[in-house]
Scaffold this motif. Structure first.
Motif, mmCIF file in Angstrom:
data_model
loop_
_atom_site.group_PDB
_atom_site.id
_atom_site.type_symbol
_atom_site.label_atom_id
_atom_site.label_comp_id
_atom_site.label_asym_id
_atom_site.label_seq_id
_atom_site.Cartn_x
_atom_site.Cartn_y
_atom_site.Cartn_z
ATOM 1 N N ARG A 102 20.457 -62.571 30.237
ATOM 2 C CA ARG A 102 20.069 -61.709 31.360
ATOM 3 C C ARG A 102 18.563 -61.767 31.599
ATOM 4 O O ARG A 102 18.115 -61.714 32.744
ATOM 5 N N ILE A 103 17.796 -61.882 30.543
ATOM 6 C CA ILE A 103 16.347 -62.018 30.711
ATOM 7 C C ILE A 103 16.023 -63.350 31.373
ATOM 8 O O ILE A 103 15.210 -63.425 32.289
ATOM 9 N N ALA A 104 16.676 -64.402 30.914
ATOM 10 C CA ALA A 104 16.391 -65.750 31.425
ATOM 11 C C ALA A 104 16.797 -65.928 32.876
ATOM 12 O O ALA A 104 16.083 -66.590 33.643
ATOM 13 N N TYR A 105 17.929 -65.359 33.264
ATOM 14 C CA TYR A 105 18.506 -65.693 34.566
ATOM 15 C C TYR A 105 18.643 -64.511 35.513
ATOM 16 O O TYR A 105 19.070 -64.691 36.653
ATOM 17 N N GLY A 106 18.259 -63.323 35.081
ATOM 18 C CA GLY A 106 18.342 -62.164 35.951
ATOM 19 C C GLY A 106 17.071 -61.968 36.750
ATOM 20 O O GLY A 106 16.044 -62.603 36.489
ATOM 21 N N ASP A 107 17.140 -61.078 37.724
ATOM 22 C CA ASP A 107 15.930 -60.737 38.459
ATOM 23 C C ASP A 107 15.082 -59.806 37.589
ATOM 24 O O ASP A 107 15.454 -59.485 36.458
ATOM 25 N N GLU A 108 13.975 -59.349 38.119
ATOM 26 C CA GLU A 108 13.045 -58.552 37.312
ATOM 27 C C GLU A 108 13.683 -57.255 36.807
ATOM 28 O O GLU A 108 13.483 -56.872 35.653
ATOM 29 N N THR A 109 14.459 -56.598 37.633
ATOM 30 C CA THR A 109 15.095 -55.351 37.222
ATOM 31 C C THR A 109 16.090 -55.597 36.091
ATOM 32 O O THR A 109 16.105 -54.876 35.089
ATOM 33 N N VAL A 110 16.921 -56.608 36.245
ATOM 34 C CA VAL A 110 17.904 -56.955 35.217
ATOM 35 C C VAL A 110 17.193 -57.362 33.933
ATOM 36 O O VAL A 110 17.570 -56.929 32.835
ATOM 37 N N ALA A 111 16.165 -58.181 34.060
ATOM 38 C CA ALA A 111 15.423 -58.643 32.883
ATOM 39 C C ALA A 111 14.757 -57.478 32.154
ATOM 40 O O ALA A 111 14.814 -57.392 30.923
ATOM 41 N N ARG A 112 14.166 -56.572 32.905
ATOM 42 C CA ARG A 112 13.481 -55.428 32.279
ATOM 43 C C ARG A 112 14.480 -54.565 31.492
ATOM 44 O O ARG A 112 14.208 -54.147 30.365
ATOM 45 N N MET A 113 15.645 -54.324 32.086
ATOM 46 C CA MET A 113 16.669 -53.534 31.389
ATOM 47 C C MET A 113 17.168 -54.267 30.142
ATOM 48 O O MET A 113 17.382 -53.654 29.089
ATOM 49 N N ALA A 114 17.332 -55.583 30.247
ATOM 50 C CA ALA A 114 17.786 -56.374 29.098
ATOM 51 C C ALA A 114 16.742 -56.369 27.982
ATOM 52 O O ALA A 114 17.094 -56.286 26.797
ATOM 53 N N ILE A 115 15.474 -56.437 28.333
ATOM 54 C CA ILE A 115 14.415 -56.389 27.322
ATOM 55 C C ILE A 115 14.430 -55.045 26.610
ATOM 56 O O ILE A 115 14.279 -54.979 25.385
ATOM 57 N N ASP A 116 14.638 -53.962 27.364
ATOM 58 C CA ASP A 116 14.713 -52.640 26.731
ATOM 59 C C ASP A 116 15.862 -52.584 25.723
ATOM 60 O O ASP A 116 15.695 -52.099 24.605
ATOM 61 N N GLU A 117 17.034 -53.088 26.113
ATOM 62 C CA GLU A 117 18.184 -53.097 25.201
ATOM 63 C C GLU A 117 17.941 -54.013 24.008
ATOM 64 O O GLU A 117 18.265 -53.671 22.870
ATOM 65 N N LEU A 118 17.378 -55.186 24.291
ATOM 66 C CA LEU A 118 17.112 -56.145 23.224
ATOM 67 C C LEU A 118 16.099 -55.594 22.230
ATOM 68 O O LEU A 118 16.226 -55.806 21.023
ATOM 69 N N SER A 119 15.124 -54.885 22.738
ATOM 70 C CA SER A 119 14.108 -54.291 21.853
ATOM 71 C C SER A 119 14.764 -53.382 20.819
ATOM 72 O O SER A 119 14.388 -53.394 19.646
ATOM 73 N N GLU A 120 15.755 -52.604 21.246
ATOM 74 C CA GLU A 120 16.445 -51.724 20.309
ATOM 75 C C GLU A 120 17.308 -52.508 19.321
ATOM 76 O O GLU A 120 17.566 -52.039 18.220
ATOM 77 N N CYS A 121 17.728 -53.706 19.711
ATOM 78 C CA CYS A 121 18.516 -54.550 18.796
ATOM 79 C C CYS A 121 17.643 -55.226 17.744
ATOM 80 O O CYS A 121 18.057 -55.351 16.592
ATOM 81 N N VAL A 122 16.475 -55.680 18.130
ATOM 82 C CA VAL A 122 15.674 -56.509 17.218
ATOM 83 C C VAL A 122 14.440 -55.815 16.661
ATOM 84 O O VAL A 122 13.876 -56.267 15.669
ATOM 85 N N CYS A 123 14.021 -54.709 17.292
ATOM 86 C CA CYS A 123 12.838 -53.991 16.812
ATOM 87 C C CYS A 123 12.958 -52.525 17.239
ATOM 88 O O CYS A 123 12.174 -52.026 18.042
ATOM 89 N N ALA A 124 13.960 -51.862 16.694
ATOM 90 C CA ALA A 124 14.257 -50.493 17.086
ATOM 91 C C ALA A 124 13.059 -49.582 16.874
ATOM 92 O O ALA A 124 12.342 -49.709 15.876
ATOM 93 N N LEU A 125 12.857 -48.715 17.821
ATOM 94 C CA LEU A 125 11.758 -47.748 17.778
ATOM 95 C C LEU A 125 10.392 -48.427 17.713
ATOM 96 O O LEU A 125 9.389 -47.784 17.445
ATOM 97 N N GLY A 126 10.361 -49.729 17.899
ATOM 98 C CA GLY A 126 9.103 -50.465 17.858
ATOM 99 C C GLY A 126 8.649 -50.852 16.470
ATOM 100 O O GLY A 126 7.571 -51.418 16.304
ATOM 101 N N PHE A 127 9.504 -50.573 15.438
ATOM 102 C CA PHE A 127 9.054 -50.903 14.084
ATOM 103 C C PHE A 127 10.162 -51.148 13.064
ATOM 104 O O PHE A 127 9.880 -51.338 11.890
ATOM 105 N N VAL A 128 11.432 -51.156 13.472
ATOM 106 C CA VAL A 128 12.518 -51.388 12.521
ATOM 107 C C VAL A 128 13.231 -52.684 12.893
ATOM 108 O O VAL A 128 13.782 -52.811 13.988
#
Length: 165
Positions: A32-58
């Motif tokens: 979704r980040i690679a092929y979505g528009d800016e809105t889709v990509a931004r939402m995907a980054i937010d979700e991905l952040s919680e998957c790979v670096c929850a709360l910004g530090f886990v």
């Protein structure tokens, strides 16, 4: 899938854990980040952040395998939200939560911190391996991208140390 993210199918996402559960959603979020528009990509980054670096530090054990794809996306033309990708990479690079917790608990073998500090080491190394891409983005035309890349390069130069565990 297009030319981006080709190696993604080689990662056993179902066997990995994100920072807050399964890593099964990571391939879809990266796409979704690679092929979505800016809105889709931004939402995907937010979700991905919680998957790979929850709360910004886990971090989870899926974080390090995800990093090369984040770097690939940050360096690819036409991918939106590059500054947000670089911010996520900086958060991953700076994370030492598991090291701190393991040190406070008396070491990684006590209190069940056997693998987690290694996730941080591997994730930090994966971000550092993307330095050439990040250096290339440090003089990007978009000021937010250049600033985020420069901030990550400064983090590299700070010689961050993990607490002793």
């Amino acid at each position: 899938m297009g030319s981006l993210l080709k190696g993604m199918t080689r990662v056993p996402w179902g066997d990995l854990g994100g920072a807050q559960g399964s890593a099964r959603d990571i391939p879809g979020l990266l796409s979704r980040i690679a092929y979505g528009d800016e809105t889709v990509a931004r939402m995907a980054i937010d979700e991905l952040s919680e998957c790979v670096c929850a709360l910004g530090f886990v971090l989870g054990d899926a974080t390090a395998p995800t990093v090369p794809f984040l770097i690939e996306l940050a360096g690819a033309p036409g991918v939106p939200c590059k500054a947000e990708l670089l911010d996520l990479l900086e958060s991953i690079y700076r994370t030492d939560q598991w090291h701190v917790a393991a040190a406070a608990a008396g070491g990684p073998r006590r209190k069940g911190y056997k693998d987690q500090p290694g996730w941080e080491v591997a994730s930090r190394a994966a971000v550092l391996a993307g330095r050439p891409v990040i250096e290339g983005l440090s003089d990007a035309v978009q000021p937010d991208v250049a600033e985020a890349a420069q901030a990550l390069l400064r983090a590299f130069d700070e010689d961050l140390k993990f607490p002793e565990v």
